[in-house]
Design a protein around this motif. Structure first.
Motif, PDB file in Angstrom:
ATOM      1  N   GLU A 167      -7.218 -27.074  -2.686  1.00 55.95           N
ATOM      2  CA  GLU A 167      -7.587 -28.445  -2.302  1.00 55.95           C
ATOM      3  C   GLU A 167      -8.994 -28.781  -2.792  1.00 55.95           C
ATOM      4  OE1 GLU A 167      -7.145 -32.149  -1.112  1.00 55.95           O
ATOM      5  OE2 GLU A 167      -5.547 -30.654  -1.007  1.00 55.95           O
ATOM      6  N   LEU A 168      -9.895 -27.812  -2.700  1.00 54.14           N
ATOM      7  CA  LEU A 168     -11.266 -28.023  -3.166  1.00 54.14           C
ATOM      8  C   LEU A 168     -11.287 -28.242  -4.684  1.00 54.14           C
ATOM      9  CD1 LEU A 168     -14.273 -28.103  -2.496  1.00 54.14           C
ATOM     10  CD2 LEU A 168     -14.321 -25.603  -2.721  1.00 54.14           C
ATOM     11  N   THR A 169     -10.501 -27.452  -5.426  1.00 53.00           N
ATOM     12  CA  THR A 169     -10.424 -27.592  -6.884  1.00 53.00           C
ATOM     13  C   THR A 169      -9.872 -28.964  -7.266  1.00 53.00           C
ATOM     14  OG1 THR A 169     -10.056 -25.214  -7.096  1.00 53.00           O
ATOM     15  CG2 THR A 169      -9.472 -26.565  -8.982  1.00 53.00           C
ATOM     16  N   LYS A 170      -8.831 -29.404  -6.555  1.00 56.67           N
ATOM     17  CA  LYS A 170      -8.234 -30.726  -6.823  1.00 56.67           C
ATOM     18  C   LYS A 170      -9.250 -31.844  -6.618  1.00 56.67           C
ATOM     19  CE  LYS A 170      -3.305 -30.112  -5.786  1.00 56.67           C
ATOM     20  NZ  LYS A 170      -2.249 -30.404  -4.774  1.00 56.67           N
ATOM     21  N   MET A 171     -10.017 -31.752  -5.533  1.00 57.66           N
ATOM     22  CA  MET A 171     -11.011 -32.793  -5.237  1.00 57.66           C
ATOM     23  C   MET A 171     -12.088 -32.839  -6.325  1.00 57.66           C
ATOM     24  SD  MET A 171     -11.536 -32.954  -1.101  1.00 57.66           S
ATOM     25  CE  MET A 171     -11.939 -31.232  -0.838  1.00 57.66           C
ATOM     26  N   LEU A 172     -12.524 -31.663  -6.777  1.00 57.09           N
ATOM     27  CA  LEU A 172     -13.527 -31.619  -7.839  1.00 57.09           C
ATOM     28  C   LEU A 172     -12.983 -32.224  -9.132  1.00 57.09           C
ATOM     29  CD1 LEU A 172     -15.018 -28.067  -7.248  1.00 57.09           C
ATOM     30  CD2 LEU A 172     -16.344 -30.182  -7.328  1.00 57.09           C
ATOM     31  N   ALA A 173     -11.750 -31.860  -9.494  1.00 56.32           N
ATOM     32  CA  ALA A 173     -11.143 -32.376 -10.730  1.00 56.32           C
ATOM     33  C   ALA A 173     -10.991 -33.888 -10.660  1.00 56.32           C
ATOM     34  CB  ALA A 173      -9.791 -31.716 -10.960  1.00 56.32           C
ATOM     35  N   ALA A 174     -10.581 -34.403  -9.493  1.00 55.27           N
ATOM     36  CA  ALA A 174     -10.379 -35.847  -9.327  1.00 55.27           C
ATOM     37  C   ALA A 174     -11.694 -36.611  -9.437  1.00 55.27           C
ATOM     38  CB  ALA A 174      -9.728 -36.125  -7.984  1.00 55.27           C
ATOM     39  N   ARG A 175     -12.821 -35.929  -9.170  1.00 56.61           N
ATOM     40  CA  ARG A 175     -14.118 -36.594  -9.244  1.00 56.61           C
ATOM     41  C   ARG A 175     -14.796 -36.404 -10.597  1.00 56.61           C
ATOM     42  NH1 ARG A 175     -16.643 -36.525  -3.132  1.00 56.61           N
ATOM     43  NH2 ARG A 175     -14.645 -36.797  -2.063  1.00 56.61           N
ATOM     44  N   GLU A 180     -15.929 -26.203 -17.028  1.00 56.89           N
ATOM     45  CA  GLU A 180     -16.968 -25.214 -16.754  1.00 56.89           C
ATOM     46  C   GLU A 180     -17.376 -25.250 -15.284  1.00 56.89           C
ATOM     47  OE1 GLU A 180     -16.983 -27.279 -19.283  1.00 56.89           O
ATOM     48  OE2 GLU A 180     -17.285 -26.139 -21.135  1.00 56.89           O
ATOM     49  N   GLU A 181     -17.524 -26.459 -14.731  1.00 57.89           N
ATOM     50  CA  GLU A 181     -17.913 -26.583 -13.320  1.00 57.89           C
ATOM     51  C   GLU A 181     -16.811 -26.078 -12.396  1.00 57.89           C
ATOM     52  OE1 GLU A 181     -20.968 -30.395 -13.409  1.00 57.89           O
ATOM     53  OE2 GLU A 181     -18.829 -30.785 -13.496  1.00 57.89           O
ATOM     54  N   LEU A 182     -15.561 -26.417 -12.731  1.00 62.56           N
ATOM     55  CA  LEU A 182     -14.437 -25.929 -11.919  1.00 62.56           C
ATOM     56  C   LEU A 182     -14.412 -24.403 -11.907  1.00 62.56           C
ATOM     57  CD1 LEU A 182     -11.601 -28.357 -13.089  1.00 62.56           C
ATOM     58  CD2 LEU A 182     -12.671 -28.316 -10.847  1.00 62.56           C
ATOM     59  N   ALA A 229     -19.586 -10.198 -16.851  1.00 59.65           N
ATOM     60  CA  ALA A 229     -20.668 -10.405 -15.886  1.00 59.65           C
ATOM     61  C   ALA A 229     -20.955 -11.897 -15.781  1.00 59.65           C
ATOM     62  CB  ALA A 229     -21.920  -9.661 -16.339  1.00 59.65           C
ATOM     63  N   SER A 230     -20.883 -12.431 -14.584  1.00 53.22           N
ATOM     64  CA  SER A 230     -21.086 -13.863 -14.404  1.00 53.22           C
ATOM     65  C   SER A 230     -22.550 -14.234 -14.573  1.00 53.22           C
ATOM     66  CB  SER A 230     -20.609 -14.287 -13.009  1.00 53.22           C
ATOM     67  OG  SER A 230     -20.856 -15.670 -12.815  1.00 53.22           O
ATOM     68  N   SER A 231     -22.772 -15.333 -15.264  1.00 53.48           N
ATOM     69  CA  SER A 231     -24.146 -15.828 -15.410  1.00 53.48           C
ATOM     70  C   SER A 231     -24.474 -16.837 -14.308  1.00 53.48           C
ATOM     71  CB  SER A 231     -24.318 -16.477 -16.791  1.00 53.48           C
ATOM     72  OG  SER A 231     -23.371 -17.523 -16.960  1.00 53.48           O
ATOM     73  N   HIS A 232     -23.556 -16.963 -13.338  1.00 52.20           N
ATOM     74  CA  HIS A 232     -23.741 -17.930 -12.251  1.00 52.20           C
ATOM     75  C   HIS A 232     -23.709 -17.239 -10.888  1.00 52.20           C
ATOM     76  CE1 HIS A 232     -22.003 -20.220 -15.679  1.00 52.20           C
ATOM     77  NE2 HIS A 232     -22.978 -21.041 -15.367  1.00 52.20           N
ATOM     78  N   SER A 233     -24.231 -17.926  -9.898  1.00 52.34           N
ATOM     79  CA  SER A 233     -24.274 -17.385  -8.544  1.00 52.34           C
ATOM     80  C   SER A 233     -23.747 -18.420  -7.558  1.00 52.34           C
ATOM     81  CB  SER A 233     -25.721 -17.042  -8.172  1.00 52.34           C
ATOM     82  OG  SER A 233     -26.485 -18.247  -8.067  1.00 52.34           O
ATOM     83  N   ALA A 234     -23.765 -18.065  -6.282  1.00 52.87           N
ATOM     84  CA  ALA A 234     -23.328 -18.982  -5.240  1.00 52.87           C
ATOM     85  C   ALA A 234     -24.176 -20.251  -5.227  1.00 52.87           C
ATOM     86  CB  ALA A 234     -23.396 -18.295  -3.875  1.00 52.87           C
ATOM     87  N   GLN A 235     -25.440 -20.128  -5.641  1.00 52.16           N
ATOM     88  CA  GLN A 235     -26.313 -21.305  -5.672  1.00 52.16           C
ATOM     89  C   GLN A 235     -25.821 -22.341  -6.683  1.00 52.16           C
ATOM     90  OE1 GLN A 235     -28.755 -21.834  -3.410  1.00 52.16           O
ATOM     91  NE2 GLN A 235     -27.885 -19.938  -2.581  1.00 52.16           N
ATOM     92  N   ASP A 236     -25.275 -21.871  -7.804  1.00 50.59           N
ATOM     93  CA  ASP A 236     -24.713 -22.794  -8.797  1.00 50.59           C
ATOM     94  C   ASP A 236     -23.489 -23.500  -8.232  1.00 50.59           C
ATOM     95  OD1 ASP A 236     -26.447 -22.166 -11.098  1.00 50.59           O
ATOM     96  OD2 ASP A 236     -25.547 -20.185 -10.906  1.00 50.59           O
ATOM     97  N   CYS A 237     -22.676 -22.760  -7.493  1.00 56.67           N
ATOM     98  CA  CYS A 237     -21.502 -23.351  -6.847  1.00 56.67           C
ATOM     99  C   CYS A 237     -21.921 -24.448  -5.863  1.00 56.67           C
ATOM    100  CB  CYS A 237     -20.717 -22.245  -6.118  1.00 56.67           C
ATOM    101  SG  CYS A 237     -19.276 -22.838  -5.203  1.00 56.67           S
ATOM    102  N   ILE A 238     -22.921 -24.154  -5.063  1.00 55.84           N
ATOM    103  CA  ILE A 238     -23.408 -25.127  -4.077  1.00 55.84           C
ATOM    104  C   ILE A 238     -23.957 -26.376  -4.774  1.00 55.84           C
ATOM    105  CG2 ILE A 238     -25.235 -25.527  -2.358  1.00 55.84           C
ATOM    106  CD1 ILE A 238     -24.786 -22.518  -1.533  1.00 55.84           C
ATOM    107  N   ARG A 239     -24.654 -26.157  -5.897  1.00 51.98           N
ATOM    108  CA  ARG A 239     -25.206 -27.295  -6.651  1.00 51.98           C
ATOM    109  C   ARG A 239     -24.092 -28.219  -7.145  1.00 51.98           C
ATOM    110  NH1 ARG A 239     -25.230 -27.751 -11.746  1.00 51.98           N
ATOM    111  NH2 ARG A 239     -24.927 -25.520 -12.123  1.00 51.98           N
ATOM    112  N   ILE A 240     -22.989 -27.634  -7.632  1.00 55.30           N
ATOM    113  CA  ILE A 240     -21.859 -28.431  -8.133  1.00 55.30           C
ATOM    114  C   ILE A 240     -21.183 -29.179  -6.974  1.00 55.30           C
ATOM    115  CG2 ILE A 240     -19.545 -28.259  -9.153  1.00 55.30           C
ATOM    116  CD1 ILE A 240     -20.765 -25.829 -10.780  1.00 55.30           C
ATOM    117  N   LEU A 241     -20.989 -28.513  -5.867  1.00 52.88           N
ATOM    118  CA  LEU A 241     -20.367 -29.158  -4.708  1.00 52.88           C
ATOM    119  C   LEU A 241     -21.232 -30.322  -4.214  1.00 52.88           C
ATOM    120  CD1 LEU A 241     -19.176 -25.942  -2.840  1.00 52.88           C
ATOM    121  CD2 LEU A 241     -17.716 -27.614  -3.993  1.00 52.88           C
TER     122      LEU A 241
END
Length: 506
Positions: A167-175, A180-182, A229-241
């Motif tokens: 549901e979270l992925t759908k909401m992000l895609a719809a917006r 890359e952000e997804l 190895a991910s170049s992103h962290s939880a902080q990047d996720c929070i920034r996108i949300l």
């Protein structure tokens, strides 16, 4: 041959060169019997004990069929997650070489209907996780990864439920979130993405063969980087949300995981047992389409393999390129209208900020072309669509319809070349054969498309306002402008082609 048929031929040739089996055979060999080695693009990996295979993505079935043929009896077991219906689709299309042989050691799990994670994909992800967890330091795990792999490898970190993550992925895609952000958000909430699969497979040697469907080919973004190895962290996720105004409407399970996730990405040295190798991309597909276009007699330019941005702005970019090409073709390439169009294009390019695109240099090359030969402009990448309606469509069909509408308006304003002197076709299609939740790969348009639709009582602008491009193309002339390929078994983003030629005089 009709211009439309030329465009379709170029698309088919682009898709053909990134078919998984030929690509895999070019990249992988097994050498020796006593002390066998897996050779991947010149790099050697000793097969000390058992060799296992896992995979996920739209191109993985064909990759797995070729891999099993190469590995022979050295392969102990495999599990692949592939799109729902792909085996039947390939069987129907007579593409036997992309199907596993009877009595294969590789288990196939189909899921992710309409490219969305579901319970079947989750079942496959669990099986892949269990296989990886049981490996030893003498084992070798071959991982096959392609576009669509993210939806086929759903393994939410408990207590997050699959439906909550979906549901979270759908909401992000719809917006309007980019791929890359997804994938950054998916990685932050997954056990297997963001290097999770590689960590679970330790201490086994992990070799990943990757077919890119992401602009710039970043290995930690393709299929959400399960072995990188991910170049992103939880902080990047929070920034996108936060960017898409979802930060304060998250399920409590997601809040829990984000609050206790590491604030920094994992260190690359944690992945010394992993080797990630890119074997195919959009650039490769465009190169083959260019060779095919030149063989057909076109002067051919590649704009970029990284075209991205909001679909409406990208449509304007392509329309302006078409207008400039037409003006040059009829000897008006140095006039005031052409000068204005060049200025519009440079401004658009600056706004879109397409990676690696030097538009000024491209326009200078285009300026030097004469009218002696037809022109072909090729591009690839992936646009984004911000959903405002409830219709059915995909980014390629919407892009083609928007280009058609802008060409119609330009023609009505007499901006283009004199009518009847030039033929123009624009094609946009997904190399995976599925554009959004539709059966079409994409669509083809021309300056006369919208006029023809109006004569049939179809209002292109109304369909676009409802994001209903598939319905528009389905109803227009019996679906003639839709590109229907079925699932192709590969995926390297989208291909666009502009073809311009003088009308042949009888």
């Amino acid at each position: 041959m009709a211009l439309r048929e030329h465009a379709l031929s170029l698309f088919r040739s682009a898709v053909g060169t990134v078919q998984p089996a030929p690509m895999l055979r070019r990249a992988v060999k097994l050498q020796g019997d006593g002390c066998p080695q897996l050779l991947v693009k010149g790099r050697a990996f000793p097969v000390k004990r058992d060799l296992y295979l896992v995979g996920f993505g739209k191109a993985v079935l064909g990759m797995a069929a070729a891999a099993e043929e190469i590995l022979g009896d050295h392969l102990v077991r495999g599990i692949i997650n592939v799109p729902l219906g792909i085996q039947e689709s390939l069987q129907r299309a007579g593409m036997q070489e992309m199907l596993l042989k009877p009595h294969s050691k590789i288990q196939v799990i189909e899921g992710a209907r309409n490219n969305l994670p579901d319970q079947e994909a989750l079942k496959g992800a669990v099986a892949i996780r269990e296989l990886a967890e049981g490996l030893t330091e003498d084992d070798l795990l071959l991982v096959l990864i392609s576009g669509g792999g993210s939806a086929l490898l759903p393994a939410p970190i408990p207590p997050i439920l699959l439906r909550e993550k979906e549901e979270l992925t759908k909401m992000l895609a719809a917006r309007g979130a980019t791929i890359e952000e997804l994938n950054i958000v998916r990685k932050s909430l997954s056990l297997l993405k963001g290097g999770g699969l590689a960590r679970l497979a330790y201490p086994a040697q992990v070799v990943s063969l990757i077919l890119s469907d992401v602009i710039g080919d970043p290995l930690d973004i393709i299929a959400s980087g399960p072995t990188t190895a991910s170049s992103h962290s939880a902080q990047d996720c929070i920034r996108i949300l936060t960017k898409y105004s979802l930060r304060h409407s998250l399920p409590s399970s997601v809040e829990t995981i984000l609050s206790c996730s590491p604030t920094k990405p994992a260190a690359p040295e944690d992945y010394f047992h992993v080797c990630n190798i890119l074997i195919g991309s959009n650039t490769l597909a465009l190169g083959e389409a260019k060779r095919q276009a030149e063989a057909l007699g076109y002067t051919t330019l590649i704009l970029s393999a990284a075209v991205c941005g909001e679909v409406g702005r990208v449509a304007t970019l392509y329309c302006q390129l078409i207008l400039l090409g037409c003006l040059g073709f009829v000897g008006l390439g140095e006039g005031p209208v052409a000068h204005e169009v060049r200025g519009n294009l440079l401004q658009l390019a600056a706004e879109l900020d397409i990676p690696g695109l030097n538009l000024a240099e491209f326009l200078q090359t285009l300026r030097g072309l004469g009218p002696e030969r037809p022109i072909c402009i090729l591009a690839g990448g992936e646009t984004t669509v911000q959903l405002q309606g409830t219709g059915k469509g995909g980014r390629n069909q919407e892009l083609a319809l928007r280009v058609g509408l802008e060409l119609h308006r330009a023609q009505a304003a007499d901006v283009s070349s004199p009518p009847g002197r030039l033929e123009v076709v624009f094609l946009s299609a997904g190399t995976d054969g599925q554009d959004g939740p539709t059966e079409a790969a994409g669509a083809v348009c021309s300056p006369g498309l919208v006029g023809a639709a109006l004569r049939e009582g179809l209002d292109a602008e109304a369909f676009l306002s409802n994001n209903d491009s598939y319905t528009f193309f389905s109803q227009l002339q019996g679906g003639h402008h839709l590109l229907l390929t079925g699932l192709t078994g590969t995926n390297v983003m989208d291909i666009q082609a502009i073809l311009i030629r003088a009308v042949e005089r009888s």
